[in-house]
Write a protein that holds these residues in place. Structure first.
Motif, PDB file in Angstrom:
ATOM      1  N   THR A 141     -38.082  59.474 -14.915  1.00 52.67           N
ATOM      2  CA  THR A 141     -38.208  60.618 -14.047  1.00 52.67           C
ATOM      3  C   THR A 141     -36.746  60.634 -13.513  1.00 52.67           C
ATOM      4  OG1 THR A 141     -38.991  59.258 -12.184  1.00 52.67           O
ATOM      5  CG2 THR A 141     -40.497  60.644 -13.236  1.00 52.67           C
ATOM      6  N   GLY A 142     -36.038  61.624 -12.655  1.00 50.72           N
ATOM      7  CA  GLY A 142     -35.030  61.631 -11.957  1.00 50.72           C
ATOM      8  C   GLY A 142     -34.198  63.055 -11.796  1.00 50.72           C
ATOM      9  N   SER A 143     -33.216  63.161 -10.941  1.00 55.27           N
ATOM     10  CA  SER A 143     -32.546  64.232 -10.903  1.00 55.27           C
ATOM     11  C   SER A 143     -31.167  64.291 -11.660  1.00 55.27           C
ATOM     12  CB  SER A 143     -32.416  64.523  -9.295  1.00 55.27           C
ATOM     13  OG  SER A 143     -33.495  64.633  -8.876  1.00 55.27           O
ATOM     14  N   VAL A 144     -30.689  65.389 -12.162  1.00 54.72           N
ATOM     15  CA  VAL A 144     -29.533  65.505 -12.920  1.00 54.72           C
ATOM     16  C   VAL A 144     -28.736  66.628 -12.366  1.00 54.72           C
ATOM     17  CG1 VAL A 144     -30.433  67.028 -14.668  1.00 54.72           C
ATOM     18  CG2 VAL A 144     -28.398  65.987 -15.073  1.00 54.72           C
ATOM     19  N   SER A 164     -25.807  61.964 -13.670  1.00 54.55           N
ATOM     20  CA  SER A 164     -26.979  61.816 -14.412  1.00 54.55           C
ATOM     21  C   SER A 164     -28.265  61.191 -13.715  1.00 54.55           C
ATOM     22  CB  SER A 164     -26.384  60.695 -15.533  1.00 54.55           C
ATOM     23  OG  SER A 164     -27.499  60.173 -16.233  1.00 54.55           O
ATOM     24  N   SER A 165     -29.134  61.553 -14.406  1.00 55.71           N
ATOM     25  CA  SER A 165     -30.366  61.185 -13.684  1.00 55.71           C
ATOM     26  C   SER A 165     -30.842  59.628 -13.901  1.00 55.71           C
ATOM     27  CB  SER A 165     -31.506  62.076 -14.501  1.00 55.71           C
ATOM     28  OG  SER A 165     -31.801  61.848 -15.817  1.00 55.71           O
ATOM     29  N   ASP A 171     -30.854  64.433 -19.038  1.00 57.91           N
ATOM     30  CA  ASP A 171     -29.710  65.010 -19.093  1.00 57.91           C
ATOM     31  C   ASP A 171     -29.561  66.038 -19.921  1.00 57.91           C
ATOM     32  OD1 ASP A 171     -29.428  63.237 -16.664  1.00 57.91           O
ATOM     33  OD2 ASP A 171     -28.109  61.907 -17.885  1.00 57.91           O
ATOM     34  N   LYS A 200     -28.662  71.607  -9.664  1.00 51.59           N
ATOM     35  CA  LYS A 200     -29.495  70.356  -9.801  1.00 51.59           C
ATOM     36  C   LYS A 200     -30.844  70.527  -9.952  1.00 51.59           C
ATOM     37  CE  LYS A 200     -30.625  66.349  -6.802  1.00 51.59           C
ATOM     38  NZ  LYS A 200     -30.622  65.739  -5.347  1.00 51.59           N
ATOM     39  N   THR A 202     -34.580  68.407 -10.958  1.00 47.34           N
ATOM     40  CA  THR A 202     -35.308  67.076 -11.015  1.00 47.34           C
ATOM     41  C   THR A 202     -36.486  66.892 -11.831  1.00 47.34           C
ATOM     42  OG1 THR A 202     -34.592  66.711  -8.692  1.00 47.34           O
ATOM     43  CG2 THR A 202     -36.412  65.518  -9.223  1.00 47.34           C
TER      44      THR A 202
END
Length: 207
Positions: A141-144, A164-165, A171, A200, A202
């Motif tokens: 998981t993550g936000s780019v 980058s996430s 990405d 952005k 997520t």
């Protein structure tokens, strides 16, 4: 002529018969005795046979049979058990920000300031990126944060990852999907102009 000395004919006949008898006995003896002995004295006939020459060819001994090797079977290795927990579909959020276009270069003669408008990046105009199956299975998981160059027709002409996430798969998934969006272009001096906009995205899993 003196007939007193004439030979007796009877004696003459007796003599002739004796001579004849002698010859008969002689012939009989030769036939029965001497002829048989002569035949016996002759050597027996020699029988000859032509024998084929036997060639004693020494043949090389046959090669020994190959040794039989007992090859043990490979050890059985049980396959590892992989338990993949199914996760609920992720709920993704899009955060949009705008970047003002760079100020125009100064000119020698003073003039009225130009009126500019940043591109309008609407998240609803985009199709959400697909969550990579591998990332979802591994729990990534993550936000780019992306920088998108919006052209005069509203289409994205260039894109780059600003932040980058933490996962290259996430990405690339966000960059490929959001680069196909169409936004409202920026306005400079009342006319559409290319400008950069920030977007952005997520990736997260549903709790």
């Amino acid at each position: 002529m003196d007939f007193a000395n004439r030979p007796d004919p009877g004696r003459r006949i007796i003599g002739i018969g004796a001579v004849v008898l002698f010859h008969v006995l002689l012939v009989w003896g030769l036939v029965n005795g001497l002829a048989r002995k002569a035949i016996e004295l002759l050597p027996a006939p020699i029988e000859t046979k032509i024998l084929d020459e036997v060639k004693n060819e020494e043949l090389p001994p046959p090669p020994p049979p190959p040794p039989q090797l007992d090859i043990p079977p490979p050890p059985f290795v049980p396959p590892p058990e992989i338990n993949i927990a199914s996760a609920p579909p992720p709920v993704n959020t899009i955060t949009t920000t705008t970047v003002a276009p760079p100020p125009s270069a100064p000119v020698a003669a003073p003039r009225a300031p130009s009126v500019s408008k940043a591109p309008v990046v609407k998240a609803k105009a985009c199709k959400e990126p697909d969550y990579p199956a591998v990332s979802e299975r591994l729990g990534e998981t993550g936000s780019v944060t992306l920088q998108l160059l919006v052209g005069v027709d509203g289409k994205v002409t260039d894109s780059k990852v600003e932040k980058s996430s933490g996962f290259d798969r996430l990405d690339k998934a966000a960059q490929q999907a959001l680069s196909r969006c169409k936004f409202e272009p920026g306005i400079v001096d009342g006319a559409p102009a290319p400008a950069w906009a920030q977007l952005k995205y997520t990736f997260r899993k549903q709790d």
